[in-house]
Motif scaffolding. Structure first.
Motif, short mmCIF file in Angstrom:
data_model
loop_
_atom_site.label_atom_id
_atom_site.label_comp_id
_atom_site.label_asym_id
_atom_site.label_seq_id
_atom_site.Cartn_x
_atom_site.Cartn_y
_atom_site.Cartn_z
N TYR A 204 9.31 39.09 48.15
CA TYR A 204 10.14 39.16 46.95
C TYR A 204 9.89 37.94 46.07
O TYR A 204 10.50 37.82 45.00
CB TYR A 204 11.62 39.25 47.33
N LYS A 205 9.00 37.04 46.51
CA LYS A 205 8.69 35.84 45.74
C LYS A 205 7.47 36.10 44.87
O LYS A 205 6.42 36.51 45.37
CB LYS A 205 8.45 34.66 46.69
N PRO A 206 7.57 35.86 43.56
CA PRO A 206 6.49 36.22 42.64
C PRO A 206 5.12 35.65 43.01
O PRO A 206 4.12 36.35 42.92
CB PRO A 206 6.98 35.66 41.29
N ALA A 207 5.07 34.38 43.43
CA ALA A 207 3.78 33.77 43.72
C ALA A 207 3.12 34.44 44.93
O ALA A 207 1.90 34.65 44.95
CB ALA A 207 3.95 32.27 43.99
N ALA A 210 1.85 37.83 43.88
CA ALA A 210 0.61 37.65 43.12
C ALA A 210 -0.58 37.40 44.05
O ALA A 210 -1.69 37.91 43.82
CB ALA A 210 0.77 36.50 42.13
N GLY A 211 -0.35 36.64 45.12
CA GLY A 211 -1.40 36.40 46.10
C GLY A 211 -1.83 37.68 46.78
O GLY A 211 -3.03 37.89 47.03
N ALA A 212 -0.86 38.53 47.10
CA ALA A 212 -1.18 39.80 47.75
C ALA A 212 -1.96 40.71 46.81
O ALA A 212 -2.92 41.38 47.23
CB ALA A 212 0.10 40.50 48.21
N VAL A 213 -1.58 40.74 45.55
CA VAL A 213 -2.31 41.55 44.56
C VAL A 213 -3.75 41.05 44.44
O VAL A 213 -4.70 41.85 44.39
CB VAL A 213 -1.60 41.51 43.19
N LYS A 214 -3.93 39.73 44.43
CA LYS A 214 -5.28 39.16 44.36
C LYS A 214 -6.09 39.55 45.59
O LYS A 214 -7.27 39.92 45.49
CB LYS A 214 -5.18 37.64 44.26
N LEU A 215 -5.46 39.48 46.77
CA LEU A 215 -6.15 39.85 48.01
C LEU A 215 -6.59 41.31 47.97
O LEU A 215 -7.72 41.64 48.34
CB LEU A 215 -5.20 39.58 49.18
N VAL A 216 -5.70 42.19 47.52
CA VAL A 216 -6.03 43.61 47.44
C VAL A 216 -7.18 43.84 46.46
O VAL A 216 -8.09 44.64 46.71
CB VAL A 216 -4.79 44.43 47.03
N LYS A 217 -7.15 43.13 45.33
CA LYS A 217 -8.23 43.28 44.34
C LYS A 217 -9.57 42.82 44.92
O LYS A 217 -10.61 43.46 44.72
CB LYS A 217 -7.90 42.48 43.08
N GLN A 218 -9.56 41.70 45.64
CA GLN A 218 -10.80 41.20 46.24
C GLN A 218 -11.34 42.17 47.28
O GLN A 218 -12.55 42.37 47.38
CB GLN A 218 -10.55 39.82 46.85
N LEU A 219 -10.45 42.79 48.04
CA LEU A 219 -10.89 43.81 48.98
C LEU A 219 -11.48 45.00 48.24
O LEU A 219 -12.49 45.57 48.65
CB LEU A 219 -9.74 44.23 49.89
N GLY A 220 -10.85 45.39 47.14
CA GLY A 220 -11.38 46.49 46.34
C GLY A 220 -12.76 46.17 45.80
O GLY A 220 -13.65 47.03 45.78
N ASP A 221 -12.95 44.93 45.36
CA ASP A 221 -14.27 44.51 44.86
C ASP A 221 -15.32 44.56 45.96
O ASP A 221 -16.52 44.73 45.67
CB ASP A 221 -14.18 43.09 44.29
N ILE A 245 13.69 41.64 44.56
CA ILE A 245 12.97 42.70 45.29
C ILE A 245 12.40 43.71 44.31
O ILE A 245 11.23 44.10 44.41
CB ILE A 245 13.91 43.38 46.29
N GLU A 246 13.21 44.11 43.35
CA GLU A 246 12.74 45.11 42.39
C GLU A 246 11.59 44.59 41.56
O GLU A 246 10.62 45.32 41.29
CB GLU A 246 13.87 45.56 41.47
N GLN A 247 11.67 43.33 41.14
CA GLN A 247 10.58 42.78 40.32
C GLN A 247 9.27 42.78 41.10
O GLN A 247 8.20 43.08 40.55
CB GLN A 247 10.91 41.36 39.88
N SER A 248 9.34 42.49 42.40
CA SER A 248 8.13 42.51 43.22
C SER A 248 7.58 43.92 43.34
O SER A 248 6.35 44.13 43.29
CB SER A 248 8.43 41.93 44.60
N MET A 249 8.46 44.89 43.51
CA MET A 249 8.02 46.28 43.58
C MET A 249 7.37 46.70 42.27
O MET A 249 6.34 47.40 42.26
CB MET A 249 9.20 47.18 43.94
N THR A 251 5.81 44.70 40.19
CA THR A 251 4.52 44.02 40.10
C THR A 251 3.46 44.76 40.91
O THR A 251 2.33 44.97 40.42
CB THR A 251 4.66 42.57 40.61
N LEU A 252 3.81 45.16 42.11
CA LEU A 252 2.85 45.89 42.95
C LEU A 252 2.50 47.24 42.33
O LEU A 252 1.33 47.62 42.25
CB LEU A 252 3.42 46.07 44.35
N ARG A 253 3.51 47.96 41.87
CA ARG A 253 3.26 49.26 41.26
C ARG A 253 2.39 49.13 40.02
O ARG A 253 1.45 49.91 39.82
CB ARG A 253 4.59 49.94 40.90
N ASN A 254 2.69 48.13 39.17
CA ASN A 254 1.92 47.94 37.94
C ASN A 254 0.48 47.55 38.23
O ASN A 254 -0.41 47.77 37.41
CB ASN A 254 2.58 46.90 37.06
N ALA A 255 0.26 46.97 39.41
CA ALA A 255 -1.10 46.60 39.81
C ALA A 255 -1.81 47.75 40.51
O ALA A 255 -2.96 47.60 40.96
CB ALA A 255 -1.06 45.39 40.74
#
Length: 372
Positions: A204-207, A210-221, A245-249, A251-255
């Motif tokens: 639920y913490k933005p940073a 953001a790290g998880a989104v970056k990790l997922v993107k790197q795996l996708g690459d 919690i909602e803001q994190s959800m 962020t993940l959905r938008n990514a």
């Protein structure tokens, strides 16, 4: 300012005063079957003898099962080449009996992994090449054994710091910053059809998100799809806020990342540190009666607070049901919960939907009868 008495508040209070909740006509999973899977974690003691009956709570209420510990490295391969599948096999048998899906937990984690994995016979760190061989053998053996029987795997668990950077662990120190890529690649090789997840706490913490989104993107690459990010939901009556919690959800959905709510429980006990949060199992505090006030049972006020928070959470999960694949509780009854022993051992917590006798609580009523 007058307090608004909602219909839910009245019904929840009546449930508490009566000593039990009226059971829903169907299990929790059935209530949400058009939205997402609803799962529970199975403790090791339930996987060492006869299987729980088909009408037991894990079978009657849930449609996804996760082994709380039985599939972790220290249990599956405690010594080099010595695999112990007894409890994991029981989990598969239980899921088949219940008609539930199995979630494998977990393939790569810096905790509950034997020291030998990272060391040679003299106790020195092994080379990158040796550790890659050990990781591949472990994943191929475990995932390969249950190919087609495990729906999805928590491939990598808790690899991020709170600021979203990679943790300093033996995996990273020996293999390098791409250690997690290898784990996902080996899992995909072993079972191309299984879903693959990244799982972490404090999501639920933005940073950290953001790290998880970056990790997922790197795996996708790297050509590897992550099917969902697991938001470990070890929450409390005192944290986090629903808005976080909602803001994190969002962020993940938008990514473009799908979501699994994993390890859900809500502690009702006071905290020894106002700044405390999360689920780092290395944290520990000294016991004191002030931090264990509900040994004799949970009072009506706290029952209602717990029920209302669960209702709000499930309303949020439904709001984002187009992105949420699964909601898994970390345990079935309060007696099962690890929260009784963390971050203070020997407490009496009440974080789940069923009490110590397996009776549904007001929280159960809240998410099965009040889902509009």
């Amino acid at each position: 300012m007058a307090t608004k008495i909602t219909p839910f508040a009245i019904s929840a209070l009546l449930v508490v005063l009566s000593g039990s909740a009226s059971a829903a006509p169907e299990g929790i999973a059935s209530v949400y079957e058009d939205s997402f899977l609803v799962g529970t974690a199975i403790k090791s003691s339930d996987l060492t003898g006869n299987l729980p009956a088909k009408n037991s709570l894990p079978c009657s209420e849930f449609n996804a099962l996760t082994a709380e510990n039985a599939m972790k490295w220290q249990h599956i391969q405690p010594a080099p080449g010595q695999f112990n599948f007894a409890m994991a096999d029981q989990l598969i048998a239980l899921a088949q009996q219940c008609g539930a899906r199995v979630i494998g937990h977990t393939l790569l984690w810096h905790q509950q992994t034997p020291a030998w994995v990272f060391e040679d016979e003299q106790g020195n760190p092994v080379s990158r090449e040796v550790l890659l061989v050990r990781l591949r053998e472990h994943i191929h053996t475990l995932v390969g054994r249950y190919k087609g029987k495990v729906y999805g795997w928590d491939v990598v668990n808790e690899a991020l710091n709170e600021d979203g950077s990679l943790r300093d662990t033996p995996w990273r120190r020996i293999l390098g910053d791409d250690f997690y890529v290898h784990a996902f690649r080996f899992a995909k090789e072993a079972d191309p059809e299984a879903q693959l997840y990244y799982n972490d706490f404090n999501m639920y913490k933005p940073a950290k998100v953001a790290g998880a989104v970056k990790l997922v993107k790197q795996l996708g690459d790297a050509g590897i799809k992550v099917d969902a990010v697991g938001m470990q939901a070890h929450y409390s009556l005192f944290y986090p806020s629903l808005s976080d919690i909602e803001q994190s959800m969002k962020t993940l959905r938008n990514a473009g990342v799908r979501i699994a709510i994993t390890e859900l429980d809500i502690s009702v006990l006071p905290l020894p540190d106002d700044a405390f949060s999360g689920a780092d199992i290395t944290q520990s505090f000294a016991a004191h009666p002030v931090y264990d006030p509900y040994v004799e049972g949970l009072p009506a006020t706290q029952q209602h607070q717990l029920a209302e928070l669960y209702q709000q959470l499930f309303a949020l999960f439904l709001k984002y049901a187009d992105s949420v694949d699964r909601v898994t509780f970390w345990g079935t009854t309060d007696a099962d919960s690890w929260r009784n022993n963390w971050p203070i051992r020997g407490r009496t917590d009440h974080p789940l939907l069923f009490d110590r006798n397996g009776r549904p609580k007001a929280a159960y009523e809240a998410i099965t009868r009040h889902i509009d």
